[in-house]
Design an enzyme around this catalytic site. Structure first.
Site, PDB file in Angstrom:
ATOM      1  N   HIS A 147       0.841  -1.196   0.000  1.00 56.29           N
ATOM      2  CA  HIS A 147       0.000   0.000   0.000  1.00 56.29           C
ATOM      3  C   HIS A 147       0.880   1.251   0.000  1.00 56.29           C
ATOM      4  O   HIS A 147       0.377   2.363   0.129  1.00 56.29           O
ATOM      5  CB  HIS A 147      -0.863   0.063   1.268  1.00 56.29           C
ATOM      6  N   ARG A 303     -16.972  -7.660   1.660  1.00 59.90           N
ATOM      7  CA  ARG A 303     -18.184  -7.041   2.208  1.00 59.90           C
ATOM      8  C   ARG A 303     -19.272  -7.106   1.150  1.00 59.90           C
ATOM      9  O   ARG A 303     -20.055  -8.032   1.099  1.00 59.90           O
ATOM     10  CB  ARG A 303     -17.887  -5.602   2.685  1.00 59.90           C
TER      11      ARG A 303
HETATM   12  P1  PAP Z   1      -7.171  -4.104   1.555  1.00 63.89           P
HETATM   13  O1  PAP Z   1      -6.767  -2.969   0.674  1.00 63.89           O
HETATM   14  O2  PAP Z   1      -7.346  -3.695   2.977  1.00 63.89           O
HETATM   15  O3  PAP Z   1      -6.324  -5.316   1.412  1.00 63.89           O
HETATM   16  P2  PAP Z   1      -9.364  -4.583  -0.251  1.00 63.89           P
HETATM   17  O4  PAP Z   1      -9.364  -5.954  -0.774  1.00 63.89           O
HETATM   18  O5  PAP Z   1      -8.951  -3.494  -1.162  1.00 63.89           O
HETATM   19  O6  PAP Z   1      -8.628  -4.558   1.139  1.00 63.89           O
HETATM   20  O7  PAP Z   1     -10.815  -4.175   0.249  1.00 63.89           O
HETATM   21  C1  PAP Z   1     -11.906  -4.951   0.238  1.00 63.89           C
HETATM   22  C2  PAP Z   1     -12.894  -4.366  -0.740  1.00 63.89           C
HETATM   23  O8  PAP Z   1     -12.793  -5.097  -1.962  1.00 63.89           O
HETATM   24  C3  PAP Z   1     -14.280  -4.595  -0.218  1.00 63.89           C
HETATM   25  O9  PAP Z   1     -15.099  -3.594  -0.824  1.00 63.89           O
HETATM   26  P3  PAP Z   1     -16.475  -3.134  -0.186  1.00 63.89           P
HETATM   27  O10 PAP Z   1     -16.230  -2.839   1.254  1.00 63.89           O
HETATM   28  O11 PAP Z   1     -16.890  -1.929  -0.951  1.00 63.89           O
HETATM   29  O12 PAP Z   1     -17.424  -4.261  -0.391  1.00 63.89           O
HETATM   30  C4  PAP Z   1     -14.553  -5.979  -0.758  1.00 63.89           C
HETATM   31  O13 PAP Z   1     -15.915  -6.344  -0.744  1.00 63.89           O
HETATM   32  C5  PAP Z   1     -14.003  -5.850  -2.147  1.00 63.89           C
HETATM   33  N1  PAP Z   1     -13.663  -7.142  -2.730  1.00 63.89           N
HETATM   34  C6  PAP Z   1     -13.027  -8.187  -2.153  1.00 63.89           C
HETATM   35  N2  PAP Z   1     -12.917  -9.195  -3.006  1.00 63.89           N
HETATM   36  C7  PAP Z   1     -13.496  -8.804  -4.155  1.00 63.89           C
HETATM   37  C8  PAP Z   1     -13.709  -9.448  -5.423  1.00 63.89           C
HETATM   38  N3  PAP Z   1     -13.297 -10.681  -5.643  1.00 63.89           N
HETATM   39  N4  PAP Z   1     -14.344  -8.742  -6.369  1.00 63.89           N
HETATM   40  C9  PAP Z   1     -14.759  -7.480  -6.149  1.00 63.89           C
HETATM   41  N5  PAP Z   1     -14.600  -6.825  -4.989  1.00 63.89           N
HETATM   42  C10 PAP Z   1     -13.965  -7.489  -4.003  1.00 63.89           C
END
Ligand code: PAP
Length: 337
Positions: A147, A303
């Site tokens: 990050h 989420r």
């Molecule tokens: P990080 O930067 O802390 O590692 P990161 O994976 O960027 O986390 O954040 C999670 C977000 O990506 C969540 O978004 P939301 O809160 O708006 O829902 C999560 O739902 C979303 N996310 C995780 N996996 C996927 C996926 N396979 N496809 C699309 N969105 C995803």
């Protein structure tokens, strides 16, 4: 190893990500000279090289700046927190390693491992406890994530003679904020309760968020991608959602492993997209019940996974304020969300 300094008795049982005081002397001394603000999860955030970090994170930043040696074949995935890191890690891992599992898809590592284990963060995992991991045994291309803002990348990554590739994924800051607000509330110790939406929004707008200000984070890589498009691939979460096959193919091409016509005809692009989809990954046993070694449940990284959820949380005033910041800070550079 860190010089272990005395810890509060109560801190012993805390998961690692909540610990703020297991720090080297060097890190403590640095922290004492840095601007500080109240954190979203742990008590403090510190501003280092223009960006906000927790103390534990900062120790990892210092260690990887000192020790991480990039190789030309390395691939570094870069995101602001909550821009879709987990998804990008899964997709890139699946693209790069596709030949190994094409004949035995049931054995694919993504079915039993969280993407964060397959593509480790340099500052949050590999170097976080001031350790210097042996990365020489990893097969090429090595896949890492960070990050870190561009300015804070280890010199061996930024070096103009380095050929390692960077993939930067960003996302509409309004969705980033909402996602980060939920994520940090999940990680906060129960006794602290939920962060107020209004107060954390104000912090986000002032740039005081994990690895914030988001605008400087995005701009650093946007400029780098303009200067060196062969080294920095700039991608948006929304583009990946709207045109998944196209973006996946562009990413594979950038990484030097384009899909062949035969692979496309055999549906490999769609197979990877299905494997890495929110629905698939979020329902796997490992991602529902597993945990990072630092204590965060993998389920906190899944989420809703949609575009535009900010509409359910932000008032018109909040939208106006954030839109103005995005306009002021980013549009002049040709960046829109
Ligand atoms: P990080 O930067 O802390 O590692 P990161 O994976 O960027 O986390 O954040 C999670 C977000 O990506 C969540 O978004 P939301 O809160 O708006 O829902 C999560 O739902 C979303 N996310 C995780 N996996 C996927 C996926 N396979 N496809 C699309 N969105 C995803």
């Amino acid at each position: 190893m860190p010089t272990s300094l005395p810890t509060q008795p109560s801190a012993v049982s805390l998961p690692k990500y909540l610990q703020e005081d297991e720090l080297t002397q060097e890190c403590r001394e640095l922290i004492s000279s840095l601007p500080a603000e109240t954190g979203w999860v742990v008590d403090h955030l510190y501003q280092y090289q223009g960006f906000w970090h927790t103390s534990r994170e900062l120790q990892g930043v210092l260690a990887c700046q000192k020790h991480f040696q990039a190789q030309d074949s390395d691939i570094l995935l870069v995101t602001t927190p909550k821009a879709g890191t987990t998804w990008l890690k899964a997709i890139t891992f699946a693209i790069v390693n596709r030949l190994r599992y094409v004949d035995n898809p049931c054995n694919h590592p993504l079915l039993t491992n969280n993407p964060h284990e397959l593509v480790p963060f340099i500052e949050l995992k590999l170097y976080v406890d001031n350790q210097v991991p042996d990365l020489t045994t990893l097969t090429s291309p090595r896949l890492f994530a960070t990050h870190l803002p561009f300015v804070s990348l280890p010199a061996s990554v930024k070096d103009s003679s380095s050929a390692c590739k960077l993939v930067y994924l960003c996302r509409n800051p309004k969705d980033i904020f909402v996602s980060l607000w939920h994520f940090t509330n999940k990680l906060r110790p129960e006794e602290k309760g939920t962060n107020s939406l209004e107060e954390t929004f104000d912090k986000f707008c002032r740039g005081v968020s994990l690895y914030g200000p988001f605008w400087d984070h995005i701009l650093g890589y946007w400029k780098a991608s303009m200067e060196k498009p062969d080294r920095v691939f700039f991608l948006k979460y929304e583009e990946l959602k709207e045109q998944p096959s196209l973006r996946l193919k562009m990413l594979a091409e950038f990484l030097g492993c384009p899909f062949s016509p035969a692979e496309e005809a055999n549906g490999l692009v769609d197979d990877i997209l299905k494997l890495c989809s929110f629905d698939n990954l979020s329902n796997l046993e490992v991602n529902r019940n597993g945990k990072m070694s630092s204590g965060e449940g993998y389920n906190a990284f899944f989420r809703r996974g949609v575009v535009g959820d900010w509409m359910n949380y932000l008032t018109p005033e909040m939208v106006g304020r954030l839109d103005q910041i995005i306009e002021q800070k980013l549009h002049g550079f040709g960046l829109k969300f």
